[in-house]
Design an enzyme around this catalytic site. Structure first.
Site, short mmCIF file in Angstrom:
data_model
loop_
_atom_site.label_atom_id
_atom_site.label_comp_id
_atom_site.label_asym_id
_atom_site.label_seq_id
_atom_site.Cartn_x
_atom_site.Cartn_y
_atom_site.Cartn_z
N ARG A 51 0.80 -1.23 0.00
CA ARG A 51 0.00 0.00 0.00
C ARG A 51 0.83 1.27 0.00
O ARG A 51 0.54 2.21 -0.74
CB ARG A 51 -0.93 0.05 1.23
CG ARG A 51 -2.23 -0.66 1.06
CD ARG A 51 -2.69 -1.17 2.40
NE ARG A 51 -1.76 -2.21 2.82
CZ ARG A 51 -1.91 -3.49 2.50
NH1 ARG A 51 -2.96 -3.88 1.84
NH2 ARG A 51 -1.01 -4.40 2.86
N THR A 52 1.83 1.32 0.87
CA THR A 52 2.54 2.61 1.01
C THR A 52 3.23 2.97 -0.29
O THR A 52 3.08 4.07 -0.82
CB THR A 52 3.53 2.54 2.18
OG1 THR A 52 2.82 2.14 3.35
CG2 THR A 52 4.18 3.88 2.43
N LYS A 80 25.35 -4.17 -2.56
CA LYS A 80 26.81 -4.15 -2.74
C LYS A 80 27.51 -3.45 -1.58
O LYS A 80 28.71 -3.26 -1.60
CB LYS A 80 27.17 -3.42 -4.03
CG LYS A 80 26.61 -4.01 -5.30
CD LYS A 80 27.08 -3.14 -6.48
CE LYS A 80 26.44 -3.56 -7.78
NZ LYS A 80 26.76 -2.58 -8.84
N ARG A 101 11.53 3.82 2.66
CA ARG A 101 11.26 2.89 3.77
C ARG A 101 12.52 2.08 4.05
O ARG A 101 13.17 1.60 3.11
CB ARG A 101 10.11 1.95 3.42
CG ARG A 101 9.96 0.80 4.39
CD ARG A 101 8.70 0.01 4.15
NE ARG A 101 7.53 0.76 4.55
CZ ARG A 101 6.29 0.26 4.56
NH1 ARG A 101 6.08 -0.99 4.19
NH2 ARG A 101 5.27 1.00 4.95
N HIS A 129 5.93 6.01 11.30
CA HIS A 129 5.36 5.86 9.95
C HIS A 129 4.39 7.01 9.74
O HIS A 129 3.17 6.83 9.73
CB HIS A 129 4.66 4.50 9.86
CG HIS A 129 4.26 4.07 8.47
ND1 HIS A 129 4.26 4.92 7.38
CD2 HIS A 129 3.85 2.86 8.01
CE1 HIS A 129 3.84 4.25 6.32
NE2 HIS A 129 3.59 3.00 6.67
C1 NCD Z 1 2.29 -0.95 8.20
C2 NCD Z 1 3.80 -0.79 8.23
O1 NCD Z 1 4.48 -1.01 7.23
O2 NCD Z 1 4.26 -0.41 9.29
N1 NCD Z 1 1.80 -1.14 6.90
C3 NCD Z 1 1.53 -0.04 6.13
O3 NCD Z 1 2.40 0.73 5.80
N2 NCD Z 1 0.27 0.18 5.78
C4 NCD Z 1 1.78 -1.95 9.16
C5 NCD Z 1 2.34 -3.34 9.13
O4 NCD Z 1 3.22 -3.67 8.34
O5 NCD Z 1 1.87 -4.13 9.95
#
Ligand code: NCD
Length: 303
Positions: A51-52, A80, A101, A129
Site C-alpha cells: 500500500r505505502t 553491494k 522505507r 510511519h
Molecule cells: C504498516 C507498516 O508497514 O508499518 N503497513 C503499512 O504501511 N500500511 C503496518 C504493518 O506492516 O503491519
C-alpha cells in the site's frame, strides 16, 4: 526545504490543512491532475510494502508527475554495501522528492541530512510511519466528522507497530482523546511513547483484554504482530494470535465504532468483519492515496 521524518515535524494546523487539501482532492481529483507535471517522485523501499509504495506512486501519477525507484534492497546497490546516504545523494540527482522505507530506525533522518530534495519517511524499522498516520487521521475525520473527544483503542503489537507510535504522537495534538492501549504484556508501547502520553497529561490505560473495553471505544485500531522485528520465532508464534477480532466480539461494541487497521492483516481481523459497516480499513487504503497527493504538493511547495 521540508522533510517528513516524524509526524511531529508537522504542526497541528499543518496536519489539518493537509487533511482539508486531501478532502478537496477527493471532491475534485481532476483539478489536481496537472499539478506535478514535470516532477518526479522516487520510491526507495529497502523493506517490503504494498500500500505505502503503490499509493505514493499512484498519488504522483494522479498529480501528473512521474515515478522511479526500487521495491527491495537487493535490487539496489545497498546489496553491494552502499550506504543509505550515498544512495540518497545519487537519487536526489534524478528525482524531485523521495519516499523511503528502511528497516533501520533513523535511516530516513540520516538520509534527510544529506539530501538536496525532500525526504518522506515511509516507515523506519519499529519507529515511526508518519504518512500512515496522515492516512489514519483523514479516515477518522471522514468517519467521525471531527478529530477529538473520542476513545481510541490500539490493539495488538504496540511495541513494534510503528504506525501506532506515530498515530499516538499525532492524536496527542488533538483534545479530548482517551487512549486505551490493549496488548500482551510483552508488546506494550515503548517507554518513549508512554512518556509522551504522560508529558501531555493524556488519559490512558494499558490493559490485556480487548473484551473488557470494546464497548467503550469509538475507534479501534487493530495491528499485526510484527514478525520481522522479533528476536526469536518462538515468541512470535506464542503471541501472533493474541487478538482475533470477530463479529461475535463486536456484539458489545458501539454501532458507530470505526475499525481501522494499517494493513496488511494476517489473522487479527476475521474476514467476516470486512462486510460489517464498522470496518474502515479498505476505505483507509483509498484515503492514503489522497492524503499522499496532498503531502507531495506541500513538500514540493505547490500549495
Ligand atoms: C504498516 C507498516 O508497514 O508499518 N503497513 C503499512 O504501511 N500500511 C503496518 C504493518 O506492516 O503491519
Amino acid at each position: 526545504m521540508r522533510h517528513l521524518i516524524s509526524i511531529t515535524d508537522l504542526t497541528k494546523s499543518e496536519i489539518d490543512e493537509l487533511i482539508e487539501l486531501g478532502l478537496k482532492i477527493i471532491e475534485n481529483p481532476k483539478d489536481y491532475s496537472e499539478v506535478c507535471r514535470g516532477k518526479k517522485l522516487a520510491t526507495l523501499f529497502f523493506e517490503p510494502s504494498t500500500r505505502t509504495r503503490l499509493s505514493f506512486e499512484a498519488a504522483m501519477l494522479e498529480l501528473g508527475g512521474q515515478v522511479l525507484g526500487f521495491s527491495s534492497a537487493d535490487t539496489s546497490s545497498a546489496a553491494k554495501g552502499e550506504s543509505v546516504t550515498d544512495t540518497v545523494r545519487t537519487v536526489a540527482c534524478y528525482a524531485d522528492i523521495i519516499a523511503m522505507r528502511h528497516n533501520k530506525e533513523g535511516a530516513p533522518l540520516a538520509a534527510a541530512m544529506k539530501s538536496t530534495v525532500p525526504i518522506i519517511n515511509a516507515g523506519d524499522g519499529g519507529h515511526q510511519h508518519p504518512t500512515q498516520t496522515l492516512t489514519d487521521l483523514i479516515t477518522i475525520k471522514r468517519e467521525k466528522g471531527y478529530i477529538g473527544d473520542i476513545t481510541v483503542g490500539f490493539c495488538g503489537d504496540l511495541q513494534f507497530g510503528r504506525t501506532v507510535h506515530s498515530l499516538i504522537k499525532a492524536l496527542l495534538m488533538y483534545s479530548g482523546i482517551k487512549f486505551v492501549l490493549i496488548s500482551p504484556n510483552e508488546l506494550r508501547v515503548p517507554g518513549y511513547i508512554r512518556e509522551a502520553l504522560r508529558h501531555h497529561n493524556a488519559e490512558f490505560v494499558e490493559i490485556e483484554r480487548l473484551e473488557e473495553v470494546i464497548d467503550e471505544l469509538d475507534v479501534l485500531y487493530m495491528t499485526r504482530v510484527q514478525r520481522e522485528r522479533f528476536f526469536n520465532e518462538a515468541d512470535y508464534v506464542r503471541l501472533k494470535d493474541s487478538y482475533i477480532l470477530t463479529l461475535d466480539k463486536l456484539k458489545t461494541a458501539k454501532q458507530e465504532l470505526s475499525i481501522l487497521h494499517p494493513l496488511p492483516r494476517v489473522n487479527e481481523i476475521a474476514v467476516e468483519v470486512d462486510d460489517d459497516p464498522r470496518a474502515c480499513y479498505f476505505k483507509q487504503v483509498l484515503n492514503g492515496k489522497y492524503i499522499r497527493m496532498a503531502l507531495i504538493m506541500k513538500l514540493l511547495e505547490l500549495v
